[in-house]
Design a protein around this motif. Structure first.
Motif, PDB file in Angstrom:
ATOM      1  N   SER A  88     -13.931  85.724  18.509  1.00 21.51           N
ATOM      2  CA  SER A  88     -13.273  86.059  19.780  1.00 21.51           C
ATOM      3  C   SER A  88     -13.301  87.561  20.025  1.00 21.51           C
ATOM      4  CB  SER A  88     -11.822  85.576  19.785  1.00 21.51           C
ATOM      5  OG  SER A  88     -11.755  84.198  19.639  1.00 21.51           O
ATOM      6  N   TYR A  89     -12.993  88.305  18.976  1.00 23.94           N
ATOM      7  CA  TYR A  89     -13.001  89.758  19.095  1.00 23.94           C
ATOM      8  C   TYR A  89     -14.395  90.281  19.420  1.00 23.94           C
ATOM      9  CZ  TYR A  89     -13.153  94.643  17.798  1.00 23.94           C
ATOM     10  OH  TYR A  89     -13.377  95.995  17.816  1.00 23.94           O
ATOM     11  N   GLU A  90     -15.415  89.806  18.718  1.00 20.54           N
ATOM     12  CA  GLU A  90     -16.776  90.293  18.934  1.00 20.54           C
ATOM     13  C   GLU A  90     -17.271  89.970  20.345  1.00 20.54           C
ATOM     14  OE1 GLU A  90     -18.603  92.342  17.076  1.00 20.54           O
ATOM     15  OE2 GLU A  90     -16.993  92.444  15.607  1.00 20.54           O
ATOM     16  N   ILE A  91     -16.933  88.791  20.847  1.00 15.34           N
ATOM     17  CA  ILE A  91     -17.336  88.440  22.215  1.00 15.34           C
ATOM     18  C   ILE A  91     -16.606  89.321  23.222  1.00 15.34           C
ATOM     19  CG2 ILE A  91     -17.237  86.640  23.991  1.00 15.34           C
ATOM     20  CD1 ILE A  91     -17.990  84.628  21.806  1.00 15.34           C
ATOM     21  N   CYS A  92     -15.307  89.501  23.039  1.00 18.52           N
ATOM     22  CA  CYS A  92     -14.546  90.372  23.951  1.00 18.52           C
ATOM     23  C   CYS A  92     -15.040  91.811  23.882  1.00 18.52           C
ATOM     24  CB  CYS A  92     -13.053  90.302  23.637  1.00 18.52           C
ATOM     25  SG  CYS A  92     -12.281  88.739  24.098  1.00 18.52           S
ATOM     26  N   LYS A  93     -15.349  92.271  22.688  1.00 16.58           N
ATOM     27  CA  LYS A  93     -15.881  93.634  22.511  1.00 16.58           C
ATOM     28  C   LYS A  93     -17.216  93.775  23.237  1.00 16.58           C
ATOM     29  CE  LYS A  93     -17.724  95.340  18.605  1.00 16.58           C
ATOM     30  NZ  LYS A  93     -17.859  95.760  17.216  1.00 16.58           N
ATOM     31  N   ILE A 154     -11.727  80.712  28.714  1.00 15.75           N
ATOM     32  CA  ILE A 154     -12.449  81.122  29.926  1.00 15.75           C
ATOM     33  C   ILE A 154     -11.488  81.740  30.932  1.00 15.75           C
ATOM     34  CG2 ILE A 154     -13.680  80.234  31.962  1.00 15.75           C
ATOM     35  CD1 ILE A 154     -14.978  78.166  29.952  1.00 15.75           C
ATOM     36  N   ALA A 155     -10.348  81.079  31.154  1.00 15.68           N
ATOM     37  CA  ALA A 155      -9.366  81.592  32.121  1.00 15.68           C
ATOM     38  C   ALA A 155      -8.840  82.959  31.702  1.00 15.68           C
ATOM     39  CB  ALA A 155      -8.221  80.590  32.273  1.00 15.68           C
ATOM     40  N   VAL A 156      -8.546  83.128  30.420  1.00  5.21           N
ATOM     41  CA  VAL A 156      -8.036  84.413  29.923  1.00  5.21           C
ATOM     42  C   VAL A 156      -9.085  85.508  30.099  1.00  5.21           C
ATOM     43  CG1 VAL A 156      -7.315  85.662  27.835  1.00  5.21           C
ATOM     44  CG2 VAL A 156      -6.362  83.404  28.340  1.00  5.21           C
ATOM     45  N   ILE A 157     -10.321  85.220  29.729  1.00  8.95           N
ATOM     46  CA  ILE A 157     -11.384  86.228  29.844  1.00  8.95           C
ATOM     47  C   ILE A 157     -11.672  86.552  31.303  1.00  8.95           C
ATOM     48  CG2 ILE A 157     -13.841  86.689  29.441  1.00  8.95           C
ATOM     49  CD1 ILE A 157     -13.530  85.282  26.734  1.00  8.95           C
ATOM     50  N   GLU A 158     -11.720  85.548  32.171  1.00  9.28           N
ATOM     51  CA  GLU A 158     -11.930  85.823  33.609  1.00  9.28           C
ATOM     52  C   GLU A 158     -10.834  86.724  34.153  1.00  9.28           C
ATOM     53  OE1 GLU A 158     -12.166  82.004  35.574  1.00  9.28           O
ATOM     54  OE2 GLU A 158     -14.345  82.129  35.671  1.00  9.28           O
ATOM     55  N   LYS A 159      -9.599  86.403  33.830  1.00  8.01           N
ATOM     56  CA  LYS A 159      -8.476  87.223  34.319  1.00  8.01           C
ATOM     57  C   LYS A 159      -8.591  88.646  33.784  1.00  8.01           C
ATOM     58  CE  LYS A 159      -3.498  87.483  34.562  1.00  8.01           C
ATOM     59  NZ  LYS A 159      -2.213  86.962  34.125  1.00  8.01           N
ATOM     60  N   TRP A 160      -8.927  88.778  32.515  1.00  6.00           N
ATOM     61  CA  TRP A 160      -9.075  90.092  31.893  1.00  6.00           C
ATOM     62  C   TRP A 160     -10.187  90.895  32.575  1.00  6.00           C
ATOM     63  CZ3 TRP A 160     -12.831  91.264  27.627  1.00  6.00           C
ATOM     64  CH2 TRP A 160     -12.619  92.520  27.062  1.00  6.00           C
ATOM     65  N   VAL A 161     -11.349  90.279  32.762  1.00  8.09           N
ATOM     66  CA  VAL A 161     -12.489  90.964  33.384  1.00  8.09           C
ATOM     67  C   VAL A 161     -12.165  91.329  34.827  1.00  8.09           C
ATOM     68  CG1 VAL A 161     -14.870  90.674  34.169  1.00  8.09           C
ATOM     69  CG2 VAL A 161     -14.232  89.976  31.856  1.00  8.09           C
ATOM     70  N   ASN A 162     -11.621  90.391  35.577  1.00  9.17           N
ATOM     71  CA  ASN A 162     -11.365  90.624  36.998  1.00  9.17           C
ATOM     72  C   ASN A 162     -10.196  91.567  37.262  1.00  9.17           C
ATOM     73  OD1 ASN A 162     -13.555  89.085  37.949  1.00  9.17           O
ATOM     74  ND2 ASN A 162     -12.385  87.206  37.671  1.00  9.17           N
ATOM     75  N   SER A 163      -9.381  91.823  36.229  1.00 13.53           N
ATOM     76  CA  SER A 163      -8.295  92.799  36.407  1.00 13.53           C
ATOM     77  C   SER A 163      -8.666  94.167  35.841  1.00 13.53           C
ATOM     78  CB  SER A 163      -7.005  92.281  35.766  1.00 13.53           C
ATOM     79  OG  SER A 163      -7.148  92.190  34.369  1.00 13.53           O
ATOM     80  N   GLY A 164      -9.947  94.357  35.516  1.00 15.97           N
ATOM     81  CA  GLY A 164     -10.418  95.675  35.103  1.00 15.97           C
ATOM     82  C   GLY A 164     -10.446  95.924  33.609  1.00 15.97           C
ATOM     83  N   MET A 165     -10.228  94.918  32.795  1.00 14.54           N
ATOM     84  CA  MET A 165     -10.283  95.015  31.329  1.00 14.54           C
ATOM     85  C   MET A 165      -9.425  96.163  30.791  1.00 14.54           C
ATOM     86  SD  MET A 165     -14.220  94.046  30.445  1.00 14.54           S
ATOM     87  CE  MET A 165     -15.132  94.211  31.972  1.00 14.54           C
ATOM     88  N   LYS A 166      -8.184  96.229  31.260  1.00 20.03           N
ATOM     89  CA  LYS A 166      -7.284  97.299  30.829  1.00 20.03           C
ATOM     90  C   LYS A 166      -6.834  97.120  29.380  1.00 20.03           C
ATOM     91  CE  LYS A 166      -5.654  98.021  35.530  1.00 20.03           C
ATOM     92  NZ  LYS A 166      -6.243  96.902  36.238  1.00 20.03           N
ATOM     93  N   GLU A 167      -6.650  95.860  28.946  1.00 16.73           N
ATOM     94  CA  GLU A 167      -6.274  95.603  27.559  1.00 16.73           C
ATOM     95  C   GLU A 167      -7.500  95.754  26.669  1.00 16.73           C
ATOM     96  OE1 GLU A 167      -5.859  93.317  29.976  1.00 16.73           O
ATOM     97  OE2 GLU A 167      -3.719  93.103  30.265  1.00 16.73           O
ATOM     98  N   SER A 168      -7.250  96.047  25.421  1.00 13.60           N
ATOM     99  CA  SER A 168      -8.359  96.200  24.470  1.00 13.60           C
ATOM    100  C   SER A 168      -8.937  94.826  24.123  1.00 13.60           C
ATOM    101  CB  SER A 168      -7.862  96.879  23.198  1.00 13.60           C
ATOM    102  OG  SER A 168      -7.004  96.005  22.487  1.00 13.60           O
ATOM    103  N   PRO A 169     -10.204  94.796  23.714  1.00 17.84           N
ATOM    104  CA  PRO A 169     -10.796  93.532  23.262  1.00 17.84           C
ATOM    105  C   PRO A 169      -9.995  92.896  22.124  1.00 17.84           C
ATOM    106  CG  PRO A 169     -12.517  95.143  23.607  1.00 17.84           C
ATOM    107  CD  PRO A 169     -11.205  95.865  23.745  1.00 17.84           C
ATOM    108  N   SER A 170      -9.441  93.719  21.227  1.00 19.39           N
ATOM    109  CA  SER A 170      -8.679  93.163  20.106  1.00 19.39           C
ATOM    110  C   SER A 170      -7.398  92.483  20.585  1.00 19.39           C
ATOM    111  CB  SER A 170      -8.371  94.235  19.065  1.00 19.39           C
ATOM    112  OG  SER A 170      -7.632  95.282  19.630  1.00 19.39           O
ATOM    113  N   LYS A 171      -6.771  93.030  21.611  1.00 20.59           N
ATOM    114  CA  LYS A 171      -5.537  92.423  22.137  1.00 20.59           C
ATOM    115  C   LYS A 171      -5.850  91.084  22.819  1.00 20.59           C
ATOM    116  CE  LYS A 171      -1.452  93.387  24.903  1.00 20.59           C
ATOM    117  NZ  LYS A 171      -0.721  94.372  25.699  1.00 20.59           N
ATOM    118  N   ILE A 172      -6.906  91.026  23.596  1.00 18.85           N
ATOM    119  CA  ILE A 172      -7.289  89.776  24.266  1.00 18.85           C
ATOM    120  C   ILE A 172      -7.703  88.749  23.224  1.00 18.85           C
ATOM    121  CG2 ILE A 172      -8.980  88.725  25.838  1.00 18.85           C
ATOM    122  CD1 ILE A 172      -6.737  90.383  27.200  1.00 18.85           C
ATOM    123  N   ALA A 173      -8.496  89.154  22.249  1.00 19.63           N
ATOM    124  CA  ALA A 173      -8.944  88.234  21.201  1.00 19.63           C
ATOM    125  C   ALA A 173      -7.755  87.717  20.396  1.00 19.63           C
ATOM    126  CB  ALA A 173      -9.954  88.920  20.291  1.00 19.63           C
TER     127      ALA A 173
END
Length: 188
Positions: A88-93, A154-173
């Motif tokens: 999860s972390y590597e994909i978000c990163k 998918i929903a979490v990643i879409e929301k993260w990407v569409n809101s400008g990826m303000k959180e770190s990849p590690s936090k989302i993962a």
């Protein structure tokens, strides 16, 4: 030497064409983008475009295919060396590092199926690994569990990407992993 120079020019031209499409897709979906629009944005003629791509849809498919393949390679390397949580972390990163492409492709103007295909990369890679860890696994139950967690991811990643990826990849993962583990407790 001449071949190498020509090869660099082709790579550069393709990069300009791809970047032009992505810029246009920030404003509108692919169905509203024409080859003429791409050529104007890239400052090339139509013959140059058609020497590389058949149409705007083929170009988009090429961009998506390259992104998918790169993320698939990240997933394979990660699962061979690390745990699912690391995946999860590597994909978000990777998504964050390639935010210029992912921000467009995962937006409202992008292909909704692309992120789904990306998340499902780990499905087949994980099935065998998880089967080895468990004495018995109900395939239908597993598929339902995976579908549930994949669509949440998918929903979490879409929301993260569409809101400008303000959180770190590690936090989302970490959130994805925690949510997946919570569902997993009742699954196994």
């Amino acid at each position: 030497m001449a071949y190498e120079k020509a090869d660099r020019r082709v790579k550069y031209t393709k990069m300009i064409i791809k970047n032009s499409l992505l810029e246009l897709m920030k404003e509108r979906p692919i169905s509203k983008v024409t080859v003429t629009d791409i050529c104007k944005k890239a400052d090339i003629n139509r013959n140059t475009f058609y020497s590389h791509y058949g149409n705007q849809f083929e170009l988009l498919s090429n961009i998506e295919g390259e992104l998918y393949e790169e993320i698939r390679q990240v997933a394979e390397r990660t699962l061979n060396l690390e745990t699912y949580e690391k995946l999860s972390y590597e994909i978000c990163k990777y998504i964050k590092a390639n935010s210029n492409i992912c921000g467009v492709l995962f937006s409202e103007n992008g292909d909704k199926e692309l992120l789904k295909r990306i998340i499902y990369i780990s499905h087949e890679l994980n099935i065998e690994k998880w089967k080895k860890e468990e004495k018995y696994i109900d395939q239908k139950l597993f598929d339902n569990w995976y579908t549930f967690t994949a669509y949440g991811t998918i929903a979490v990643i879409e929301k993260w990407v569409n809101s400008g990826m303000k959180e770190s990849p590690s936090k989302i993962a970490a959130f994805i992993n925690k949510a997946t583990e919570a569902v997993s407790k009742d699954f196994y």
